[in-house]
Design an enzyme around this catalytic site. Structure first.
Site, mmCIF file in Angstrom:
data_model
loop_
_atom_site.group_PDB
_atom_site.id
_atom_site.type_symbol
_atom_site.label_atom_id
_atom_site.label_comp_id
_atom_site.label_asym_id
_atom_site.label_seq_id
_atom_site.Cartn_x
_atom_site.Cartn_y
_atom_site.Cartn_z
ATOM 1 N N ASP B 31 0.798 -1.234 0.000
ATOM 2 C CA ASP B 31 0.000 0.000 0.000
ATOM 3 C C ASP B 31 0.832 1.286 0.000
ATOM 4 O O ASP B 31 0.304 2.355 0.243
ATOM 5 C CB ASP B 31 -0.968 0.061 1.208
ATOM 6 C CG ASP B 31 -2.056 -0.978 1.077
ATOM 7 O OD1 ASP B 31 -2.364 -1.364 -0.070
ATOM 8 O OD2 ASP B 31 -2.590 -1.399 2.106
ATOM 9 N N GLY B 33 2.111 2.356 -2.628
ATOM 10 C CA GLY B 33 1.749 2.970 -3.897
ATOM 11 C C GLY B 33 2.683 2.645 -5.051
ATOM 12 O O GLY B 33 2.836 3.451 -5.966
ATOM 13 N N LYS B 165 2.709 9.875 -1.023
ATOM 14 C CA LYS B 165 1.479 10.299 -0.325
ATOM 15 C C LYS B 165 1.732 11.559 0.503
ATOM 16 O O LYS B 165 1.143 11.730 1.593
ATOM 17 C CB LYS B 165 0.922 9.160 0.547
ATOM 18 C CG LYS B 165 0.700 7.865 -0.250
ATOM 19 C CD LYS B 165 -0.162 6.867 0.474
ATOM 20 C CE LYS B 165 -0.260 5.582 -0.340
ATOM 21 N NZ LYS B 165 -1.076 4.540 0.299
ATOM 22 N N LEU B 467 8.855 -48.226 8.122
ATOM 23 C CA LEU B 467 8.342 -47.707 9.386
ATOM 24 C C LEU B 467 8.958 -48.462 10.571
ATOM 25 O O LEU B 467 9.460 -49.577 10.414
ATOM 26 C CB LEU B 467 6.823 -47.885 9.427
ATOM 27 C CG LEU B 467 6.020 -47.040 8.435
ATOM 28 C CD1 LEU B 467 4.598 -47.563 8.347
ATOM 29 C CD2 LEU B 467 6.044 -45.578 8.828
ATOM 30 N N SER B 468 8.863 -47.837 11.721
ATOM 31 C CA SER B 468 9.290 -48.509 12.937
ATOM 32 C C SER B 468 8.399 -49.743 13.133
ATOM 33 O O SER B 468 7.186 -49.661 12.989
ATOM 34 C CB SER B 468 9.127 -47.548 14.123
ATOM 35 O OG SER B 468 9.398 -48.209 15.318
ATOM 36 N N GLY B 469 9.019 -50.895 13.379
ATOM 37 C CA GLY B 469 8.240 -52.111 13.573
ATOM 38 C C GLY B 469 7.867 -52.816 12.285
ATOM 39 O O GLY B 469 7.105 -53.784 12.295
ATOM 40 N N SER B 470 8.404 -52.354 11.155
ATOM 41 C CA SER B 470 8.034 -52.975 9.880
ATOM 42 C C SER B 470 8.784 -54.296 9.663
ATOM 43 O O SER B 470 8.405 -55.086 8.815
ATOM 44 C CB SER B 470 8.322 -52.020 8.717
ATOM 45 O OG SER B 470 9.691 -51.675 8.698
ATOM 46 N N SER B 540 14.869 -44.060 8.089
ATOM 47 C CA SER B 540 15.194 -43.094 7.029
ATOM 48 C C SER B 540 13.953 -42.631 6.262
ATOM 49 O O SER B 540 13.748 -43.015 5.118
ATOM 50 C CB SER B 540 16.253 -43.638 6.068
ATOM 51 O OG SER B 540 16.038 -44.992 5.750
#
Lengths: 299, 628
Positions: B31, B33, B165, B467-470, B540
């Protein structure tokens, strides 16, 4: 030893074209036969000399171009020994889509935007040069030189890649592409001055001549063939006219002018009080229409 | 009359030819200008054409912010995007062209919102000068400082401060001078060569082109007159020769030319030149500029150079002056400005793109960020969107550059995301790091192949992600047993175990996870170098880190194994009770629950574990290794 302004513009455009040739696997140059395309092609010949430009030309033929444009296109391709691809949207022909009965918006979408998308997909082009300039129109003035398109050819004006220095991001994933505008920073006057300086051939329609004209919807339409149905209230006049831009003849208005040579055109431009695209019916069809068309994949 | 002149007429003017063209940036707060000013400049130089003028009148009625009076809303001439007109703001940079009898101008009108800093930087990167607008009612704001800083950072050396202005503060001279003082105070250290101040009203045209009768106390130049007088040093012609090579032109066996746009200096037929990356030298045999053979070419010209000798030279390299060569290094310090919502994280790998070169790069250290308000240095672990930081960057191979201070063309780069290809950051190189010069790779006589040959095996890294636990560690453990039984020399790096020792200092923030992977990958690389088959079992979760790990190894050496088990199943198994805790909110940044897992798009081995015994899955891997 200092470069002139036109030399600077020329060098910038050549640099852009070489970046594309060096980094994309299937570039193409959109060739619309107009003055900007003529300049773009001339620059491409310089950029890769003594080799030929390492990409084909593509013309999207709506079948409604001025006859002189098609003759000029074919002559140019043969004389320069360039690979010219011509594509027409056969669906549009089958459905008899035309500029008189279908309305300018629907016609343009079918015969230009969709046709272009078809051709780009068919050949698998990953970069396409266009002759657009930032001074032509407000949404063009906002567009990048390397303008990213997603796999549906969509332009997202709110999310353009930053474009710093002359270090361009030329990377795309499969089926994405870039539209490249090497003439971004040229103005209409620059284009004519360059055409004059380099003696670049242009379609004779740009030069004033007596031509058969009807006045329709505030435009001077040239009767290029008998598909233009002259209405009862209309009168065919022989007027001294020329065109500032060239497109489909039923949608492109002529201007009354006596400029028969390129220097006379330049002289005329110094006093002209209307903008270049004023003669294009498709632009005034709706508010912000250029941006809308561009988002859908128009050049 | 329109003030449009052709080039010949321009040359007749008294201004020196080199100075007849100026690229100007407008910036300042929302604003203030900016767009209005550009509209005013175009209007007052009579560059608004009749059909554009009628459109402006129509648009002012529809969208204009000056409704209710007869004045036109000039901003609508430049804000060309639908979203901009609807919201009454500038989103992206617009380029406008205009001409006066003295000069040709390209004006880049840039957005004020911090959110669109990337677009402001886009405009600034190629500008010679900047107009900084300030709303006279508000004075110097955060955005004023921010834009002025970015302009300086990007190498703009000439500023005109337009205090706009003035009509709204009754053309108050004291207020104007106070603002000038405030600006001078904060910009002193930013290295500008010239700073001008103009009290102005863009809306009414005061001091834009002509002197304002409302401000008789102001004796200085109008804004346009300032812009016409800025003396841009175009002294790059006298700098040492630089030609970044864009492409090699080989139309036939008799011609081999090197094409590019000269980035500094000049070159003539017969000159000695050097290939920056190899140090090989040759002489210039001929120079093509377009289709013409020329004797000499200078900075800015697009040329094709033919050399006397047949040298190894291709895109990404540079032809340079023998006496004054650029830097050649794989580590350097740079100021980086960040554009993307995803922050920059040290250790993550990006594509580093210079004008002609493109190479994998990592930010090794974020030394500090710079506070835009105080210009003070702040410590940080990541660089957020719109922030500026000083970084050390390491590239996979040496690149050629000058410092940005010396040459804006050969000293810049952008950083690109490897997956989306988004331009995520831009950099200005300060200097090479001495490390790159002084620490040379120690090449021993016994190498990886010699060590591996003794073991009768091919070194390899099996990178288990999931994933964790995969089931990563379970499967990796069986694979290692199978390999061991066949007399192979192996080692297993397990995520949990490594975090007990080497990586005990790391937490689970995104930054720490990136570093966790980087260290694991480097250790795996050393072990592969020792000739071992390495099994790495790490969640990862991020694609970019797995890609970074992959790039450390030779082709075929890195085998990504995606252990693909649905999260519901992992949570059901929950061998360590972690999912339960994570879902109860007791563990932050838990992959799959409160932190993303980015599945591999094309792993070498994709193990879908549901319905299969670990032994069967392990034998799938064994089979893959036999066939490899």
């Amino acid at each position: 030893m200092t470069m002139t302004y036109l030399q600077k513009l020329e060098a910038e455009s050549i640099h852009i074209m070489r970046e594309v040739a060096a980094t994309f696997s299937r570039p193409v140059m959109l060739y619309s036969i107009g003055k900007d395309s003529s300049v773009m092609l001339h620059l491409a010949l310089k950029a890769f000399y003594p080799a030929k430009p390492p990409f084909p030309l593509l013309h999207i033929d709506t079948t409604w171009k001025f006859r002189e444009m098609i003759a000029f296109r074919d002559k140019t391709a043969i004389e320069l020994g360039l690979n010219l691809l011509v594509h027409t949207n056969q669906d549009g022909i089958d459905q008899n889509v035309n500029p008189f009965d279908s309305g300018a918006t629907a016609y343009t979408h079918m015969m230009k935007t969709l046709a272009l998308r078809q051709a780009l997909d068919q050949y698998g082009f990953d970069a396409a040069f266009g002759g657009g300039r930032r001074d032509e129109e407000k949404s063009r003035s906002k567009e990048r030189i390397f303008s990213f398109r997603d796999s549906k050819h969509t332009w997202d004006p709110k999310n353009q890649r930053p474009e710093m220095w002359r270090t361009y991001n030329t990377r795309v994933n499969r089926s994405e592409s870039i539209r490249v505008f090497p003439l971004s920073n040229w103005t209409e006057l620059d284009v004519w001055q360059y055409i004059n300086q380099e003696n670049i051939p242009v379609v004779p329609l740009y030069l004033a001549q007596r031509r058969p004209i009807v006045r329709r919807d505030g435009m001077l339409l040239m009767i290029d063939d008998d598909r233009l149905r002259v209405r009862q209230e209309e009168r065919v006049e022989e007027l001294l006219v020329r065109f500032r831009t060239l497109g489909c003849y039923p949608l492109t208005g002529a201007i009354e002018s006596s400029a028969r040579t390129v220097p006379e055109i330049i002289q005329e431009m110094l006093t002209v009080r209307t903008s270049e695209r004023q003669g294009r019916a498709i632009d005034s069809d709706e508010e912000a229409s250029m941006e809308k068309k561009k988002r859908e994949g128009y050049f | 009359m329109r003030m449009v002149l052709d080039d010949d007429m321009l040359i007749e003017q008294d201004a020196p030819v080199t100075n007849t063209f100026l690229r100007v940036l407008t910036c300042g707060s929302v604003d203030d200008g900016k767009s209005t000013l550009i509209g005013r400049l175009l209007y007052d130089t009579q560059l608004i054409l009749d059909d554009q003028f009628s459109a402006l009148k129509r648009d002012t009625k529809k969208h204009g912010t000056t409704k209710g009076d007869d004045h036109l809303d000039f901003a609508l001439l430049v804000d060309g995007l639908e979203a901009e007109r609807e919201q009454g703001i500038t989103i992206d940079v617009a380029y406008r062209f205009f001409v006066t009898p003295k000069r040709k101008f390209v004006i880049a009108d840039t957005p004020g919102h911090e959110e669109y800093t990337r677009n402001m930087a886009t405009g600034a990167s190629n500008a010679d000068a900047a107009i900084v607008l300030i709303d006279a009612r508000k004075g110097v704001l955060r955005q004023t400082r921010r834009h002025t800083f970015i302009a300086s950072l990007l190498g703009i050396r000439h500023i005109v401060v337009a205090v706009n202005k003035m009509d709204l503060i009754q053309y108050d001279q004291d207020r104007f001078e106070a603002i000038c003082g405030a600006f001078q105070a904060f910009s002193e250290t930013l290295g500008f060569r010239s700073v001008g101040f103009v009290p102005m009203s863009a809306r009414f045209g005061d001091n834009v082109i002509t002197a304002s009768p409302a401000m008789p106390w102001y004796k200085g130049r109008s804004l346009l007159s300032h812009l016409e007088a800025i003396d841009v040093d175009e002294d790059r012609v006298d700098q040492p020769f630089r030609l970044p090579i864009q492409l090699v032109s080989r139309p036939n066996l008799d011609f081999r030319g090197f094409s590019g746009q000269i980035a500094a200096g000049r070159v003539s037929v017969g000159d000695s030149v050097v290939v920056a990356k190899s140090g090989q030298s040759s002489r210039v045999k001929s120079i093509l500029c377009g289709r013409d053979n020329v004797e000499t070419a200078v900075d800015g010209q697009a040329v094709t150079v033919v050399l006397e000798d047949d040298l190894e030279l291709s895109r990404g390299n540079m032809l340079v002056a023998p006496q004054n060569r650029p830097q050649l290094a794989d580590q350097f310090m740079a100021h980086v400005i960040w554009f993307h919502k995803e922050p920059m994280i040290p250790g993550r790998s990006y594509i580093c793109r210079t004008e002609v070169d493109s190479i994998g790069a990592t930010v090794t250290t974020l030394k500090h960020t710079i506070d835009i308000n105080t210009f003070a240095q702040k410590a940080a672990t990541a660089l957020q969107m719109n922030e500026v930081g000083v970084c050390n960057i390491s590239t996979q191979a040496p690149i050629v550059f000058d410092s940005y201070r010396d040459n804006r063309n050969t000293g810049n780069f952008v950083l690109i995301d490897r997956f989306t290809n988004a331009t995520v950051g831009a950099g200005m190189i300060d200097h090479p790091l001495r490390r790159a010069h002084n620490i040379h790779w120690q090449a021993g006589d016994i190498d990886k192949h010699a060590r591996a040959a003794l073991k009768l095996q091919t070194p390899m890294v099996l990178w288990f992600t999931g994933l964790s636990g995969s089931g990563k560690s379970t499967i990796a453990n069986i694979v290692e047993k199978l390999l061991h039984a066949r007399g192979k020399h192996t080692y297993m790096l397990d995520g949990d175990n490594i975090r007990h020792g080497l990586n005990r200092d790391l937490g689970f923030t995104q930054e720490a996870r990136v570093e966790n992977i980087r260290r694991a990958a480097e250790v795996a690389k050393l072990m592969a170098d020792a000739g071992l088959i390495v099994l790495v079992s790490f969640i990862s979760p991020f694609r970019s880190e797995r890609r970074m790990a992959r790039e450390l190894f030779e082709k075929g050496e890195f085998v990504e194994v995606f252990v693909d088990t649905p999260i519901e199943e992992c949570a059901r198994r929950d061998p360590k009770g972690l999912y339960q805790k994570a879902m109860a909110g007791e563990i932050k940044n838990f992959t799959g629950i409160s932190s993303p897992y980015e599945a591999p798009a094309s792993p070498e081995i994709h193990l879908r574990t549901m319905g299969h015994e670990p032994l069967d899955l392990a034998m799938q891997i064994e089979k893959f290794l036999d066939e490899a």
